[in-house]
Design a protein around this motif. Structure first.
Motif, PDB file in Angstrom:
ATOM      1  N   SER A  22       0.824  -1.211   0.000  1.00  0.00           N
ATOM      2  CA  SER A  22       0.000   0.000   0.000  1.00  0.00           C
ATOM      3  C   SER A  22       0.856   1.257   0.000  1.00  0.00           C
ATOM      4  N   ASN A  23       2.139   1.109  -0.319  1.00  0.00           N
ATOM      5  CA  ASN A  23       3.101   2.205  -0.407  1.00  0.00           C
ATOM      6  C   ASN A  23       3.375   2.873   0.937  1.00  0.00           C
ATOM      7  N   ARG A  24       3.112   2.168   2.024  1.00  0.00           N
ATOM      8  CA  ARG A  24       3.359   2.722   3.348  1.00  0.00           C
ATOM      9  C   ARG A  24       4.694   2.205   3.869  1.00  0.00           C
ATOM     10  N   ILE A  25       5.403   3.059   4.571  1.00  0.00           N
ATOM     11  CA  ILE A  25       6.639   2.611   5.191  1.00  0.00           C
ATOM     12  C   ILE A  25       6.301   1.623   6.311  1.00  0.00           C
ATOM     13  N   TYR A  26       6.989   0.502   6.335  1.00  0.00           N
ATOM     14  CA  TYR A  26       6.793  -0.435   7.435  1.00  0.00           C
ATOM     15  C   TYR A  26       8.097  -0.765   8.156  1.00  0.00           C
ATOM     16  N   ARG A  27       9.235  -0.340   7.591  1.00  0.00           N
ATOM     17  CA  ARG A  27      10.504  -0.600   8.271  1.00  0.00           C
ATOM     18  C   ARG A  27      11.528   0.451   7.851  1.00  0.00           C
ATOM     19  N   GLY A  48      -6.451   1.010   7.868  1.00  0.00           N
ATOM     20  CA  GLY A  48      -5.366   1.734   7.209  1.00  0.00           C
ATOM     21  C   GLY A  48      -4.743   2.822   8.054  1.00  0.00           C
ATOM     22  N   HIS A  49      -5.057   2.864   9.353  1.00  0.00           N
ATOM     23  CA  HIS A  49      -4.466   3.853  10.244  1.00  0.00           C
ATOM     24  C   HIS A  49      -3.229   3.279  10.914  1.00  0.00           C
ATOM     25  N   LEU A  50      -2.284   4.153  11.191  1.00  0.00           N
ATOM     26  CA  LEU A  50      -1.097   3.745  11.926  1.00  0.00           C
ATOM     27  C   LEU A  50      -1.498   3.188  13.284  1.00  0.00           C
ATOM     28  N   THR A  60      -3.933   6.165  18.728  1.00  0.00           N
ATOM     29  CA  THR A  60      -5.377   6.002  18.795  1.00  0.00           C
ATOM     30  C   THR A  60      -6.035   6.972  17.824  1.00  0.00           C
ATOM     31  N   PHE A  61      -6.892   6.439  16.962  1.00  0.00           N
ATOM     32  CA  PHE A  61      -7.602   7.253  15.978  1.00  0.00           C
ATOM     33  C   PHE A  61      -9.082   7.298  16.307  1.00  0.00           C
ATOM     34  N   SER A 102       4.528   7.166   2.953  1.00  0.00           N
ATOM     35  CA  SER A 102       3.125   7.298   3.319  1.00  0.00           C
ATOM     36  C   SER A 102       2.917   6.575   4.644  1.00  0.00           C
ATOM     37  N   PHE A 103       1.986   7.089   5.451  1.00  0.00           N
ATOM     38  CA  PHE A 103       1.730   6.495   6.759  1.00  0.00           C
ATOM     39  C   PHE A 103       0.251   6.205   6.952  1.00  0.00           C
TER      40      PHE A 103
END
Length: 277
Positions: A107-112, A136-138, A155-156, A210-211
């Motif tokens: 999903s083009n999000r940084i994970y590491r 899809g939230h951190l 927390t979102f 992206s986050f």
């Protein structure tokens, strides 16, 4: 590199919230032949003092054909330090000339993020891991330097990041930061001031990540409280006087910091300029 990029463990005021205030855009996952499509990308973000003099600047250049970042330059105008990073893209990994690299998920999000220390050899290297919930939230940010492991949880409420819990001195959830937002003012893309507290390790490695999902409402206030019996003052930062360009990009915002037991208010600003197609 950690000495330059990683914020202090006790998250004090403006340093916490402005140190990474550069996360308006994200890099596409790099595949052979792909093109980075972008409307606007940040060219410079600056931290300004109460007299509006730049104390730190972050400058970015891009390939005019693809939009990919070509160079990322940090200048500390107070301490006289500077750092230039040249990112190299290879499929789902971004490499940096300081020996650090970051991996993106599908999903083009940084994970590491793997960080090599090229500034202070006495500070250990570190690994950062980011997880996301089903919406899809951190969800978490985990730091591991091979000696200690520290986890920040988020927390979102809807798409608003309303709370983050951080460790301190080996104690989980030792400090809590709560966030409130404007009901009328919106920001372009990501809310950079939230990212400043969420990702202090990424001062220089922007704009390539992206986050997940975040609100487009402008942040109005962030309040940090200690949950442990250590004399840490409660810190509140308010964000006012937002200024935008014609495309809705933030070009300036005023920050006012107050701390319990401290008589004065610290005032500072952020300013931005953009490259737009």
């Amino acid at each position: 590199m950690k000495a330059l990029l990683h914020a202090i463990k006790i998250p004090t005021g403006i340093a916490l919230l402005t140190g990474v205030a550069l996360l308006f855009t994200s890099c596409q996952k790099e595949l052979e032949g792909s093109v980075f499509n972008f409307g606007c990308r940040v060219q410079q973000w600056a931290d300004l003092d109460s007299s509006e003099n730049a104390t730190e600047t972050f400058d970015y250049t891009y390939d005019s054909a693809t939009g990919k970042p070509l160079s990322l330059v940090y200048n500390d105008n107070v301490g006289g330090n500077s750092q230039t990073v040249i990112p190299v893209f290879s499929k789902d990994t971004v490499y940096f000339n300081v020996g650090s690299w970051a991996a993106l998920d599908n999903s083009n999000r940084i994970y590491r993020l793997e960080e090599r220390n090229s500034v202070n050899a006495s500070v250990p290297d570190g690994s950062y891991f980011y997880t996301y919930d089903a919406s899809g939230h951190l969800s978490t940010r985990i730091y591991d330097d091979g000696v200690t492991t520290e986890t920040t949880t988020y927390t979102f409420t809807g798409d608003e990041l309303t709370k983050s819990d951080d460790p301190l001195l080996g104690i989980a959830n030792a400090t809590t930061t709560t966030y409130t937002y404007s009901s009328t003012v919106k920001v372009k893309d990501y809310n950079a001031f939230i990212f400043a507290s969420a990702f202090p390790e990424l001062r220089l490695y922007i704009p390539c990540f992206s986050f997940g999902r975040f609100t487009d409402k402008a942040i109005e206030k962030a309040t940090l409280k200690a949950n442990i019996p250590i004399p840490i003052p409660e810190v509140t930062i308010t964000f006012t006087n937002y200024q935008f360009d014609a495309r809705g990009n933030i070009i300036k915002v005023q920050l006012n910091e107050t701390a319990t037991g401290v008589p004065q208010t610290t005032r500072a600003f952020l300013s931005g300029s953009y490259l737009c197609r």
